[in-house]
Design a protein around this motif. Structure first.
Motif, PDB file in Angstrom:
ATOM      1  N   ASN A 115      36.471  -7.247 -19.034  1.00 28.19           N
ATOM      2  CA  ASN A 115      35.075  -7.275 -19.103  1.00 28.19           C
ATOM      3  C   ASN A 115      34.387  -7.130 -17.455  1.00 28.19           C
ATOM      4  O   ASN A 115      34.873  -7.690 -16.660  1.00 28.19           O
ATOM      5  CB  ASN A 115      34.562  -8.930 -19.290  1.00 28.19           C
ATOM      6  N   VAL A 116      33.725  -5.901 -17.391  1.00 21.84           N
ATOM      7  CA  VAL A 116      33.130  -5.582 -16.130  1.00 21.84           C
ATOM      8  C   VAL A 116      31.700  -5.754 -16.222  1.00 21.84           C
ATOM      9  O   VAL A 116      30.795  -5.448 -17.101  1.00 21.84           O
ATOM     10  CB  VAL A 116      33.193  -3.996 -16.152  1.00 21.84           C
ATOM     11  N   GLU A 117      31.071  -6.378 -15.130  1.00 16.74           N
ATOM     12  CA  GLU A 117      29.786  -6.682 -14.805  1.00 16.74           C
ATOM     13  C   GLU A 117      29.258  -5.980 -13.682  1.00 16.74           C
ATOM     14  O   GLU A 117      30.161  -6.011 -12.599  1.00 16.74           O
ATOM     15  CB  GLU A 117      29.571  -8.312 -14.851  1.00 16.74           C
ATOM     16  N   MET A 118      28.139  -5.578 -13.420  1.00 14.93           N
ATOM     17  CA  MET A 118      27.302  -5.056 -12.597  1.00 14.93           C
ATOM     18  C   MET A 118      26.111  -6.003 -12.075  1.00 14.93           C
ATOM     19  O   MET A 118      25.448  -6.568 -12.812  1.00 14.93           O
ATOM     20  CB  MET A 118      27.102  -3.614 -12.775  1.00 14.93           C
ATOM     21  N   TYR A 119      25.987  -6.032 -10.818  1.00 21.42           N
ATOM     22  CA  TYR A 119      25.044  -6.643 -10.013  1.00 21.42           C
ATOM     23  C   TYR A 119      23.800  -5.630  -9.853  1.00 21.42           C
ATOM     24  O   TYR A 119      23.896  -4.660  -9.362  1.00 21.42           O
ATOM     25  CB  TYR A 119      25.265  -6.950  -8.437  1.00 21.42           C
ATOM     26  N   GLN A 120      22.774  -6.153 -10.783  1.00 21.76           N
ATOM     27  CA  GLN A 120      21.588  -5.301 -11.172  1.00 21.76           C
ATOM     28  C   GLN A 120      20.295  -6.095 -10.838  1.00 21.76           C
ATOM     29  O   GLN A 120      20.453  -7.387 -10.920  1.00 21.76           O
ATOM     30  CB  GLN A 120      21.651  -4.776 -12.470  1.00 21.76           C
ATOM     31  N   TRP A 121      19.228  -5.011 -10.859  1.00 19.52           N
ATOM     32  CA  TRP A 121      17.858  -5.767 -11.009  1.00 19.52           C
ATOM     33  C   TRP A 121      17.599  -6.222 -12.522  1.00 19.52           C
ATOM     34  O   TRP A 121      18.014  -5.415 -13.345  1.00 19.52           O
ATOM     35  CB  TRP A 121      16.852  -4.928 -10.294  1.00 19.52           C
ATOM     36  N   VAL A 122      17.020  -7.230 -12.590  1.00 20.90           N
ATOM     37  CA  VAL A 122      16.754  -7.551 -14.091  1.00 20.90           C
ATOM     38  C   VAL A 122      15.043  -8.062 -14.037  1.00 20.90           C
ATOM     39  O   VAL A 122      14.701  -8.592 -13.112  1.00 20.90           O
ATOM     40  CB  VAL A 122      17.296  -8.563 -14.597  1.00 20.90           C
ATOM     41  N   GLU A 123      14.201  -7.421 -15.100  1.00 24.58           N
ATOM     42  CA  GLU A 123      12.978  -7.755 -14.980  1.00 24.58           C
ATOM     43  C   GLU A 123      12.604  -8.802 -16.271  1.00 24.58           C
ATOM     44  O   GLU A 123      13.047  -8.613 -17.379  1.00 24.58           O
ATOM     45  CB  GLU A 123      11.980  -6.438 -15.421  1.00 24.58           C
ATOM     46  N   TYR A 124      11.804  -9.793 -15.556  1.00 28.25           N
ATOM     47  CA  TYR A 124      11.035 -10.607 -16.662  1.00 28.25           C
ATOM     48  C   TYR A 124       9.655 -10.490 -16.649  1.00 28.25           C
ATOM     49  O   TYR A 124       9.098 -10.116 -15.489  1.00 28.25           O
ATOM     50  CB  TYR A 124      11.720 -11.892 -16.416  1.00 28.25           C
ATOM     51  N   GLU A 125       9.135 -10.529 -17.851  1.00 30.05           N
ATOM     52  CA  GLU A 125       7.562 -10.749 -17.857  1.00 30.05           C
ATOM     53  C   GLU A 125       7.171 -11.832 -18.867  1.00 30.05           C
ATOM     54  O   GLU A 125       7.588 -12.444 -19.787  1.00 30.05           O
ATOM     55  CB  GLU A 125       7.103  -9.443 -18.788  1.00 30.05           C
ATOM     56  N   ASP A 126       6.005 -12.365 -18.349  1.00 28.99           N
ATOM     57  CA  ASP A 126       5.388 -13.532 -18.994  1.00 28.99           C
ATOM     58  C   ASP A 126       3.889 -13.112 -19.018  1.00 28.99           C
ATOM     59  O   ASP A 126       3.118 -13.024 -18.093  1.00 28.99           O
ATOM     60  CB  ASP A 126       5.401 -14.671 -18.085  1.00 28.99           C
ATOM     61  N   GLU A 161       9.332   0.430 -10.948  1.00 29.39           N
ATOM     62  CA  GLU A 161      10.998   0.737 -10.559  1.00 29.39           C
ATOM     63  C   GLU A 161      11.327   0.642  -9.022  1.00 29.39           C
ATOM     64  O   GLU A 161      12.200   0.613  -8.565  1.00 29.39           O
ATOM     65  CB  GLU A 161      11.152   1.852 -11.271  1.00 29.39           C
ATOM     66  N   ILE A 162      10.069   1.105  -8.254  1.00 26.47           N
ATOM     67  CA  ILE A 162      10.391   1.542  -6.947  1.00 26.47           C
ATOM     68  C   ILE A 162      10.936   0.015  -6.159  1.00 26.47           C
ATOM     69  O   ILE A 162      10.324  -1.052  -6.495  1.00 26.47           O
ATOM     70  CB  ILE A 162       9.102   1.797  -6.243  1.00 26.47           C
ATOM     71  N   GLY A 163      11.892  -0.047  -5.639  1.00 24.78           N
ATOM     72  CA  GLY A 163      12.413  -1.068  -5.117  1.00 24.78           C
ATOM     73  C   GLY A 163      13.480  -2.024  -5.875  1.00 24.78           C
ATOM     74  O   GLY A 163      13.860  -2.962  -5.551  1.00 24.78           O
ATOM     75  N   HIS A 164      13.419  -1.461  -7.267  1.00 27.11           N
ATOM     76  CA  HIS A 164      14.146  -2.216  -8.324  1.00 27.11           C
ATOM     77  C   HIS A 164      14.996  -1.192  -9.107  1.00 27.11           C
ATOM     78  O   HIS A 164      15.181  -1.391 -10.292  1.00 27.11           O
ATOM     79  CB  HIS A 164      13.395  -3.197  -9.412  1.00 27.11           C
ATOM     80  N   LYS A 165      15.581  -0.454  -8.420  1.00 27.20           N
ATOM     81  CA  LYS A 165      16.361   0.405  -9.119  1.00 27.20           C
ATOM     82  C   LYS A 165      17.908   0.277  -9.206  1.00 27.20           C
ATOM     83  O   LYS A 165      18.527  -0.063  -8.617  1.00 27.20           O
ATOM     84  CB  LYS A 165      16.088   2.124  -8.342  1.00 27.20           C
ATOM     85  N   ASN A 166      18.282   0.653 -10.759  1.00 24.78           N
ATOM     86  CA  ASN A 166      19.566   0.314 -10.846  1.00 24.78           C
ATOM     87  C   ASN A 166      20.404   1.556 -10.873  1.00 24.78           C
ATOM     88  O   ASN A 166      19.804   2.636 -11.568  1.00 24.78           O
ATOM     89  CB  ASN A 166      19.786  -0.542 -12.073  1.00 24.78           C
ATOM     90  N   PRO A 167      21.752   1.606 -10.672  1.00 25.81           N
ATOM     91  CA  PRO A 167      22.635   2.568 -11.210  1.00 25.81           C
ATOM     92  C   PRO A 167      22.546   2.777 -12.585  1.00 25.81           C
ATOM     93  O   PRO A 167      22.258   2.191 -13.609  1.00 25.81           O
ATOM     94  CB  PRO A 167      24.162   2.443 -10.803  1.00 25.81           C
ATOM     95  N   SER A 168      22.881   4.115 -13.084  1.00 28.52           N
ATOM     96  CA  SER A 168      22.694   4.474 -14.556  1.00 28.52           C
ATOM     97  C   SER A 168      23.878   4.393 -15.178  1.00 28.52           C
ATOM     98  O   SER A 168      23.913   4.606 -16.416  1.00 28.52           O
ATOM     99  CB  SER A 168      22.378   5.901 -14.619  1.00 28.52           C
TER     100      SER A 168
END
Length: 397
Positions: A115-126, A161-168
């Motif tokens: 199981n591989v996990e990557m450290y990424q930005w995640v967006e939440y909206e309310d 996305e600027i400042g919150h870019k994840n690898p593809s």
């Protein structure tokens, strides 16, 4: 508006649009009515087929219980049981260990999962909507946080996305290795039985060395990171899980035991087709008697049946609510009347969905157990009678 609270970043976006007119709302309601009709019809299909499936499965289990032959030994194959439904218990065994050469890891088990996990930005909206100056305004708060995720999070869909870019993509992929040959004693398990061995447990990495110079072990993870305590976006961590220990291990213990009920075909255990039209291919962990296995299967069938009944009722309730939504739209301009109509429509949908669900279930039982079908059919009238009894006498006249 922007704010930054540690690794969590937030901003608020406000959009506005004209309040929809009566004809526009009516058009939207018409589309909802069509969706409601589809959902309503789907509920009938789900409820009816579920009852047939449940009864067929129950009959197949009863048939299996009357035919099953417990084996005296699992270390020899008796030709007398060829083609018969057999019951056996024993420890799992595989021909060779499963390897992950990239991390220098091997284990004698049925399945090994990386199981591989990557450290990424995640967006939440309310979001919240409100009316102001004749317009419908929508205030959405977007927040961003860095987290470990097993799937790649597409940052292109972020509001910012600027400042919150994840690898593809991930440099290392997850995978599950399955042993090609799994046995219990002298018997080889079919693919269907092997698929049922899915009780995964975390594999401890305490006794392993770091496989590469750029990989660091921390707890039960291998980190692809310069500093695992302060990871950066794009860093990876890898963990391992196993299912079906098939050999004695000094750290993990003895091989797992399973109980199997299936058809004997030579030295293989394969699906058994019952006269009721179902398939028996059963595997449970542990050493269980014939009665315990079939009791568990009946319990599983009952739970599945009630879950699908609930899903069918909910589908019917939603369908009726969508189809009757037009009455709510017609009185939308009058707040007090609108609220009363809304309550009435919900009660109507509840009663009709309950009655029709019970009636559909009774039709599903008609060909198998007519007496029960009649009783459930009579029970389907109760919600309507209860609803009618709560209406004042003057209204009934």
């Amino acid at each position: 508006q922007f704010s930054d609270t540690g690794s969590r970043k937030e901003h608020v976006k406000i959009t506005s649009e004209s309040k929809p007119g009566f004809l526009e709302r009516l058009s939207e309601t018409s589309g909802g009515m069509l969706l409601g009709l589809v959902t309503f019809l789907l509920a009938f299909y789900l409820l009816f087929t579920n009852e047939g499936r449940a009864l067929r499965t129950a009959k197949s289990l009863d048939e299996g219980l009357s035919l099953v032959v417990p084996l005296d030994t699992i270390h020899s194959i008796s030709q007398q049981n060829e083609g018969r439904l057999v019951h056996l218990s024993g420890a799992l065994s595989t021909s060779k260990p499963l390897f992950d050469p990239s991390y220098g890891l091997s284990i004698q088990a049925v399945k090994l999962k990386r199981n591989v996990e990557m450290y990424q930005w995640v967006e939440y909206e309310d979001s919240k909507e409100y009316e102001e100056n004749g317009e419908i305004k929508k205030e959405t708060k977007y927040s961003y946080n860095t987290e470990w995720k097993s799937e790649v999070v597409n940052s292109r869909n972020f509001d910012k996305e600027i400042g919150h870019k994840n690898p593809s993509a991930m440099a290392v992929e997850s995978f599950t290795a399955v042993s090609p040959n799994v046995q219990v004693g002298s018997f080889v398990l079919s693919k269907g039985l092997v698929d049922k061995i899915d009780d995964f447990k975390r594999l401890s990495l305490a006794n392993l060395e770091d496989p590469h110079a750029d990989v660091t072990r921390g707890g039960d993870y291998f980190y692809h990171s310069e500093n695992p305590r302060r990871p950066e976006v794009g860093d990876l961590r890898v963990s391992f899980f196993y299912a079906g220990l098939s050999g004695d291990d000094p750290h993990l213990g003895s091989a797992d035991k399973v109980t199997v009920i299936a058809r004997q075909r030579g030295d293989q255990l394969v699906p058994y087709h019952t006269k009721s039209g179902d398939v028996l291919e059963i595997l449970h962990p542990g050493d269980l008697s014939v009665e315990e296995v079939f009791q568990k299967e009946h319990q599983s069938n009952t739970m599945k049946t009630w879950a699908l009944r609930g899903a069918g009722w909910l589908s019917m309730f939603v369908g009726i609510s969508l189809m009757t939504r037009i009455f709510y739209t017609l009185v939308d301009w009058f707040p007090v009347v609108r609220d009363l109509v809304n309550i009435g429509l919900k009660a109507f949908a509840f009663c009709v969905a309950t009655s029709l669900s019970l009636l559909t279930i009774s039709v599903g039982w008609l060909f198998y157990r007519p007496l029960w079908a009649l009783l459930i059919g009579l029970l389907s009238v109760v919600p309507v009678l209860v609803a009618k009894s709560r209406v004042p006498p003057k209204k009934q006249q």
